[in-house]
Design an enzyme around this catalytic site. Structure first.
Site, short mmCIF file in Angstrom:
data_model
loop_
_atom_site.label_atom_id
_atom_site.label_comp_id
_atom_site.label_asym_id
_atom_site.label_seq_id
_atom_site.Cartn_x
_atom_site.Cartn_y
_atom_site.Cartn_z
N SER A 160 0.85 -1.19 0.00
CA SER A 160 0.00 0.00 0.00
C SER A 160 0.89 1.23 0.00
O SER A 160 1.86 1.31 0.76
CB SER A 160 -0.91 0.00 1.23
OG SER A 160 -1.87 1.03 1.15
N GLU A 161 0.55 2.20 -0.85
CA GLU A 161 1.46 3.33 -1.06
C GLU A 161 1.63 4.22 0.15
O GLU A 161 2.55 5.04 0.20
CB GLU A 161 0.98 4.16 -2.25
CG GLU A 161 -0.39 4.74 -2.11
CD GLU A 161 -1.24 4.58 -3.37
OE1 GLU A 161 -1.84 5.58 -3.79
OE2 GLU A 161 -1.29 3.48 -3.92
N ASN A 162 0.74 4.09 1.16
CA ASN A 162 0.93 4.88 2.37
C ASN A 162 1.94 4.25 3.32
O ASN A 162 2.11 4.71 4.45
CB ASN A 162 -0.40 5.11 3.09
CG ASN A 162 -1.14 3.83 3.41
OD1 ASN A 162 -1.22 2.93 2.58
ND2 ASN A 162 -1.70 3.73 4.60
N GLY A 163 2.65 3.19 2.85
CA GLY A 163 3.80 2.71 3.59
C GLY A 163 3.67 1.38 4.29
O GLY A 163 4.03 1.26 5.46
#
Length: 515
Positions: A339-342
């Site tokens: 997930s691109e939020n880490g």
């Protein structure tokens, strides 16, 4: 000569005694302490003033420095004309949305404004400037600033309005465009074009941490890493609000995410954590549908998309149907969702009692982490993405062209933003891009077309299209190949609903669905 040697020996011994006293644990010395009594004091000491650039950590409402935001809000009569840099600008009346509502912000550099209708209204009526920027580009611009690098080249946003300088930055009150973005310089490396982007330095960084000590060392929790770390590093002056302020030595050197050298002030966080979207996992009996006629369009697409998951894959799933597809994945397949939020190892929705406001998905919904998951900052997340470490990226679409152009970030009459989509499709040679979409829109118009009429996310990036009616493979030179049709439909049905021509596979199959 003997006198000179004697002098050097004397100096050497004296220096040694001074150093010994300096580092002796019993030697009295002033203690470094970056802890202040309140966020009001920290904002005052930071020198924040009108016209400054504020770097605000957080992703949606996860990991936001809400106590510091409230202190800036108190200064609305004296601190105005701020430029805020963030993944997004909160929601109406929450997070950075408070500063929008108070009129203290004149410009925003964000990747997504989401459902913030007030922000959208300010922008469309010419009351605020908006520089929509791909999410990974924001992260890398901050990282460059933190590293002392003035500029860099990125593959994200090639062939889009970002490259060509066609993004409206500010509108006139009558709805005409006052200012457009600037065209980007490009350069070819190893046969591929890249865009030039400049470092983004902030005057003041406002950050949320889980723990901090008086030296300014910080620890983040779960997906609240997001943009907090890189923004702390990229600001000239950084204020951290922490849930827990601990003694020096309580934080293991191995767990410290931000060394204190990047932090100027530490204050106690006072505001409660918030969920932007809190949903709970359904019981297994609630999601079991085996008869095609009982499935919605979205469920059909999601169940077919789930068959794309293979053993050992690293996969990034966009919001909506792609995330839904994960719930139908074969439990015997060992893959990791990024997930691109880490996070690498994103799980599904929590069950009641498992929810944690610091653990969310890219869609800002409450989420869980799988065994073996890892968490990190958004700058590292997008480094993985752009470098092609993802085996597959699965996204939604408004339109897909026969050559694989994707349009999925702009809706006419609405302002949303591209989020991380332009980064996710930036390396199609290494990351397979699969689109999940309704075959036609709500007005019955084809979404698979000859050429995209909407601003594109990426040119010639899509490898496969999965709709409620069909599955196409995309060749970026020769066009579409129909591979599968939904049960009960014919090739003629697909032709009638598709806005471009296509070839038909010799071994055309009927779509099967994950159980």
């Amino acid at each position: 000569m003997n006198a000179l040697i004697s002098s050097r020996l004397t100096f050497s011994k004296a220096s040694a005694r001074i150093l010994a006293r300096t580092f002796a644990s019993s030697a009295p010395r002033a203690k470094i302490s970056k802890i202040l009594n309140s966020t009001d004091e920290a904002v005052a000491k930071s020198g924040l003033k009108s016209g400054d650039i504020v770097l605000a950590g957080g992703f949606g409402l996860c990991g936001i420095p809400d106590t510091i935001i409230d202190s800036i809000l108190k200064q609305k009569s004296s601190i105005k004309d701020l430029t805020i840099v963030s993944n997004n600008a909160g929601v109406d009346g929450k997070g950075l949305g408070k500063l929008l509502n108070s009129g203290q912000v004149s410009k925003a550099i964000v990747s997504y404004i989401g459902e913030n209708k007030f922000f959208e209204k300010l922008y469309l009526t010419g009351e605020i400037s908006l520089q929509l920027t791909p999410q990974g580009t924001i992260a890398e611009r901050l990282k460059a600033a933190a590293s002392g690098v003035p500029a860099f080249y990125t593959p994200a946003a090639l062939n889009t309005v970002v490259e060509h300088g066609q993004l409206p930055i500010r509108y006139n009150p009558d709805g005409t465009v006052m200012t457009y973005s600037e065209e980007k310089e490009t350069r070819i490396f190893d046969g591929k074009r890249y865009l030039l982007e400049h470092a983004l330095v902030g005057d003041v960084g406002i950050i949320k941490a889980y723990k901090a000590d008086r030296l300014g060392n910080c620890v983040f929790h779960s997906t609240a890493h997001n943009f907090n770390g890189v923004m702390a590093r990229a600001a000239k002056m950084t204020i951290v609000e922490a849930d827990h302020i601990v003694e020096v030595g309580e934080l293991s050197p191995n767990e410290i995410t931000i060394p204190g050298i990047y932090v100027n002030y530490v204050v106690q966080s006072l505001n409660p954590h918030q969920f932007e979207r809190l949903e709970f996992a359904k019981e297994s009996t609630e999601v079991e549908h085996h008869d095609v006629k009982d499935m919605s369009k979205k469920e059909k697409i999601a169940r077919r998309a789930a068959l794309e998951f293979k053993e050992g894959m690293y996969v990034n799933l966009g919001i909506g149907v792609p995330i839904m597809a994960a719930s139908y994945a074969d439990p015997n397949i060992d893959m990791q969702l990024q997930s691109e939020n880490g996070v690498l190892g994103l799980g599904g929705l929590p069950r009641p009692g498992e929810e944690d406001p610091d653990t969310i998905s890219a869609g800002k919904a409450a989420a869980t982490l799988t065994k073996g998951a890892s968490v990190f900052g958004s700058e590292e997340s997008f480094a993985m993405i752009r470098a092609g470490k993802m085996d597959m990226a699965m996204l939604g679409a408004m339109e897909v062209s026969k050559d694989g152009d994707l349009a999925n970030w702009f809706i006419p009459g609405k302002v949303k933003g591209m989020g991380g989509a332009m980064d996710l499709v930036a390396n199609p040679e290494k990351t397979r891009v699969v689109v999940c979409t309704d075959h036609v829109d709500k007005f019955g118009r084809p979404k698979i077309v000859e050429e995209c009429s909407l601003p594109i996310t990426g040119a010639k990036v899509v490898s496969r299209i999965i709709s409620d009616m069909a599955v196409f493979d995309v060749d970026h030179n020769s066009g579409l190949l129909l591979r599968e049709v939904a049960p009960g439909l014919t090739v003629d049905d697909i032709k009638a609903a598709t806005g471009t021509s296509f070839q038909v596979a010799s071994d055309l199959k009927t779509i099967e669905y994950a159980p």
